[in-house]
Design a protein around this motif. Structure first.
Motif, PDB file in Angstrom:
ATOM      1  N   THR A  22      15.288   1.391   2.922  1.00 25.57           N
ATOM      2  CA  THR A  22      14.039   1.234   1.775  1.00 25.57           C
ATOM      3  C   THR A  22      13.625  -0.182   1.962  1.00 25.57           C
ATOM      4  O   THR A  22      12.434  -0.532   2.244  1.00 25.57           O
ATOM      5  CB  THR A  22      14.554   1.632   0.472  1.00 25.57           C
ATOM      6  N   ASN A  23      14.622  -1.051   1.777  1.00 23.73           N
ATOM      7  CA  ASN A  23      14.129  -2.585   1.803  1.00 23.73           C
ATOM      8  C   ASN A  23      13.761  -2.938   3.183  1.00 23.73           C
ATOM      9  O   ASN A  23      12.853  -3.805   3.478  1.00 23.73           O
ATOM     10  CB  ASN A  23      15.638  -3.442   1.619  1.00 23.73           C
ATOM     11  N   ASN A  66       6.183   2.302 -13.448  1.00 22.33           N
ATOM     12  CA  ASN A  66       5.747   1.414 -12.314  1.00 22.33           C
ATOM     13  C   ASN A  66       6.879   1.305 -11.201  1.00 22.33           C
ATOM     14  O   ASN A  66       6.685   1.273 -10.068  1.00 22.33           O
ATOM     15  CB  ASN A  66       5.316  -0.045 -12.860  1.00 22.33           C
ATOM     16  N   ARG A  67       8.143   0.881 -11.705  1.00 23.55           N
ATOM     17  CA  ARG A  67       9.323   0.681 -10.796  1.00 23.55           C
ATOM     18  C   ARG A  67       9.523   2.159 -10.062  1.00 23.55           C
ATOM     19  O   ARG A  67       9.656   1.898  -8.947  1.00 23.55           O
ATOM     20  CB  ARG A  67      10.465   0.357 -11.514  1.00 23.55           C
ATOM     21  N   PHE A  68       9.567   3.174 -10.760  1.00 25.88           N
ATOM     22  CA  PHE A  68       9.593   4.627 -10.029  1.00 25.88           C
ATOM     23  C   PHE A  68       8.529   4.788  -9.183  1.00 25.88           C
ATOM     24  O   PHE A  68       8.846   5.157  -7.839  1.00 25.88           O
ATOM     25  CB  PHE A  68       9.662   5.589 -11.150  1.00 25.88           C
ATOM     26  N   ALA A  80      22.982   1.249  -6.766  1.00 27.44           N
ATOM     27  CA  ALA A  80      22.933   1.753  -8.117  1.00 27.44           C
ATOM     28  C   ALA A  80      21.332   2.106  -8.454  1.00 27.44           C
ATOM     29  O   ALA A  80      21.167   3.294  -9.078  1.00 27.44           O
ATOM     30  CB  ALA A  80      23.428   0.714  -8.961  1.00 27.44           C
ATOM     31  N   GLU A  81      20.477   1.697  -8.133  1.00 30.62           N
ATOM     32  CA  GLU A  81      18.997   1.756  -8.388  1.00 30.62           C
ATOM     33  C   GLU A  81      18.584   2.969  -7.706  1.00 30.62           C
ATOM     34  O   GLU A  81      17.962   3.974  -8.267  1.00 30.62           O
ATOM     35  CB  GLU A  81      18.031   0.559  -8.109  1.00 30.62           C
ATOM     36  N   ILE A  82      18.956   2.848  -6.473  1.00 29.99           N
ATOM     37  CA  ILE A  82      18.824   4.336  -5.542  1.00 29.99           C
ATOM     38  C   ILE A  82      19.512   5.480  -6.282  1.00 29.99           C
ATOM     39  O   ILE A  82      18.656   6.546  -6.339  1.00 29.99           O
ATOM     40  CB  ILE A  82      19.026   3.917  -4.257  1.00 29.99           C
ATOM     41  N   ARG A  83      20.549   5.488  -6.709  1.00 34.73           N
ATOM     42  CA  ARG A  83      21.300   6.682  -7.272  1.00 34.73           C
ATOM     43  C   ARG A  83      20.706   6.942  -8.324  1.00 34.73           C
ATOM     44  O   ARG A  83      20.609   8.115  -8.604  1.00 34.73           O
ATOM     45  CB  ARG A  83      22.774   6.178  -7.535  1.00 34.73           C
ATOM     46  N   ALA A  84      19.978   6.092  -9.281  1.00 32.47           N
ATOM     47  CA  ALA A  84      19.436   6.442 -10.464  1.00 32.47           C
ATOM     48  C   ALA A  84      18.233   7.255 -10.126  1.00 32.47           C
ATOM     49  O   ALA A  84      17.700   8.017 -10.763  1.00 32.47           O
ATOM     50  CB  ALA A  84      19.212   5.145 -11.246  1.00 32.47           C
ATOM     51  N   TRP A  97       6.826  -5.620  -5.595  1.00 31.37           N
ATOM     52  CA  TRP A  97       8.113  -5.257  -5.087  1.00 31.37           C
ATOM     53  C   TRP A  97       9.106  -6.222  -5.212  1.00 31.37           C
ATOM     54  O   TRP A  97       9.094  -7.292  -4.902  1.00 31.37           O
ATOM     55  CB  TRP A  97       7.760  -4.911  -3.606  1.00 31.37           C
ATOM     56  N   THR A  98      10.340  -5.743  -5.380  1.00 33.70           N
ATOM     57  CA  THR A  98      11.875  -6.452  -5.320  1.00 33.70           C
ATOM     58  C   THR A  98      12.700  -5.515  -4.823  1.00 33.70           C
ATOM     59  O   THR A  98      12.549  -4.294  -5.037  1.00 33.70           O
ATOM     60  CB  THR A  98      12.227  -6.934  -6.836  1.00 33.70           C
TER      61      THR A  98
END
Length: 310
Positions: free
Chosen positions: A108-109, A174-176, A132-136, A126-127
Motif C-alpha cells: 500500500t505504501n 477520512n483516513r478510511f 496494525a492499521e491495515i489489520r484494523a 496521506w501518511t
C-alpha cells in the motif's frame, strides 16, 4: 449356406487361390495385443452356429481390499493455543498471519508513492500505514459485511441511530477513505501486462489467495470422506470470470472449486475458476480440477466424492 457361399481356405499354401489378393492375411499373420484362439474351418470341433455371449448378471464378485484410514481428523492447533479460552480473533489469526498484514502495508505504501510520483503531486492527506492499521482496516471491512448501511460515511454518522461508535474509535472516515484509495496487496511494479503469457487475472489478490490456501490446509486434517464441488460467490458486475449456473442457488457470480470435509464442511483448499483457457486439456476441465484439488491427499486412503461432470 456353405453351398451358396463357398469359402476358400486362405491359409492353405497349396490352394488354387494362392495368388489371391487375400493370401497371407490369416489370423496368425495379423499382429495384435489380444490373443484370439483361431480354429480352422476344417476343424471337426467347429460348431455350425455361433453361440451368443452370456449377458446375465453375476453375484460372484472378486474381493476388494483397501488399507485403513489411519489419520486423526480435526483441527491442527499450536501447542500453546487453548481452544476453550481463545477468542474469535485468535482463531482468525491462525488463518491470517501478522506477516500478511505487514505485506499489505508495504504494498500500500509503495503504491501510494508510485501514484503520487506518476501524477507529479504530493498528497498532503496521506501518511504511511503499518500492519496494525491495515489489520484494523480489514476488520472494519469485515464488519461492514455484517452490518450493512447505504453509504460508507453513514458508519461515522453523528446520529446515534445511524452511526457506529466502534468505527469512530478505530479511525476517522477520512483516513478510511484514504486507505481505500491506495490499498494494495500485491506488487504493482511486477504485475504482468494484459495479454502477456504469464498474465494472471487474480494477480492483484493472488498473495492473499496463496496465503489462506496454505493456512486453511495446515490448520485442519480431513476425515475419511471428502467432497469436491463447485461454489458460487454472488457477483453481478462486469467481469470476464463471471459464470452462470442455473442449477445453483446463486446463479450468477464467480465459480470456485472447493475441497471440503463431508462431515464438518471445513474447506481446506479452493481454486477460483478463471474461465475457459486457450490451452487444451487431455482429459477435460473437471478431471484436471479434481486431480489438482486432491493432490495433497493422494495415498491417504480417503474416499473422494464429486459430481459426474461428463
Amino acid at each position: 449356406m456353405d453351398d451358396a457361399f463357398p469359402v476358400n481356405n486362405v491359409n492353405d499354401a497349396n490352394s488354387d487361390d494362392s495368388g489371391s489378393e487375400f493370401s497371407g492375411f490369416g489370423p496368425e499373420d495379423i499382429p495384435s495385443d489380444i490373443e484370439v484362439p483361431y480354429k480352422s474351418e476344417s476343424s471337426e470341433s467347429e460348431s455350425d452356429s455361433d453361440e451368443e455371449p452370456s449377458t446375465e448378471w453375476t453375484s460372484r464378485f472378486s474381493p476388494l481390499a483397501f488399507d485403513n484410514f489411519v489419520e486423526r481428523p480435526g483441527p491442527i492447533l499450536p501447542h500453546d493455543f487453548d481452544d476453550e479460552l481463545a477468542s474469535p480473533l485468535d482463531f482468525f489469526s491462525l488463518m491470517f498471519h501478522p506477516m500478511m498484514f505487514a505485506e499489505m502495508a508495504r504494498h500500500t505504501n509503495n503504491y501510494a508513492t508510485w501514484k503520487m510520483e506518476t501524477e507529479g503531486r504530493h498528497d498532503p492527506k496521506w501518511t504511511e500505514t503499518d500492519s496494525a492499521e491495515i489489520r484494523a482496516y480489514i476488520g472494519l471491512n469485515i464488519w461492514m459485511g455484517c452490518n450493512w448501511v447505504p453509504t460508507i460515511e453513514r458508519y461515522w454518522s453523528e446520529n446515534i441511530f445511524k452511526g457506529n461508535q466502534g468505527f469512530k474509535t478505530v479511525m476517522t472516515v477520512n483516513r478510511f477513505q484514504k486507505l481505500n484509495q491506495y490499498f494494495h496487496v500485491s506488487d504493482r511494479a511486477a504485475e504482468p501486462a494484459r495479454g502477456a503469457p504469464n498474465h494472471d487475472k487474480l494477480y492483484k489478490i493472488r498473495p492473499v489467495i496463496e496465503h489462506v490456501s496454505g493456512t486453511f490446509g495446515d490448520s485442519y486434517t480431513h476425515g475419511k470422506q471428502v467432497v469436491i464441488d463447485e461454489a458460487m460467490v454472488k457477483f453481478y458486475g462486469r467481469n470476464s470470470m463471471k459464470q452462470y449456473m442455473k442449477a445453483k442457488p446463486i446463479k450468477r457470480g464467480i465459480k470456485i472449486w472447493m475441497l471440503c470435509d463431508s462431515n464438518t464442511y471445513y474447506c481446506s483448499k479452493f481454486s477460483v475458476y478463471l474461465g475457459r483457457q486457450n490451452n487444451a486439456t487431455e482429459h477435460g476441465l473437471a478431471y484436471n480440477f479434481v486431480r489438482n484439488m486432491t493432490s495433497e491427499i493422494r495415498g491417504t486412503n480417503r474416499e473422494v466424492y464429486c459430481d459426474n461432470y461428463s
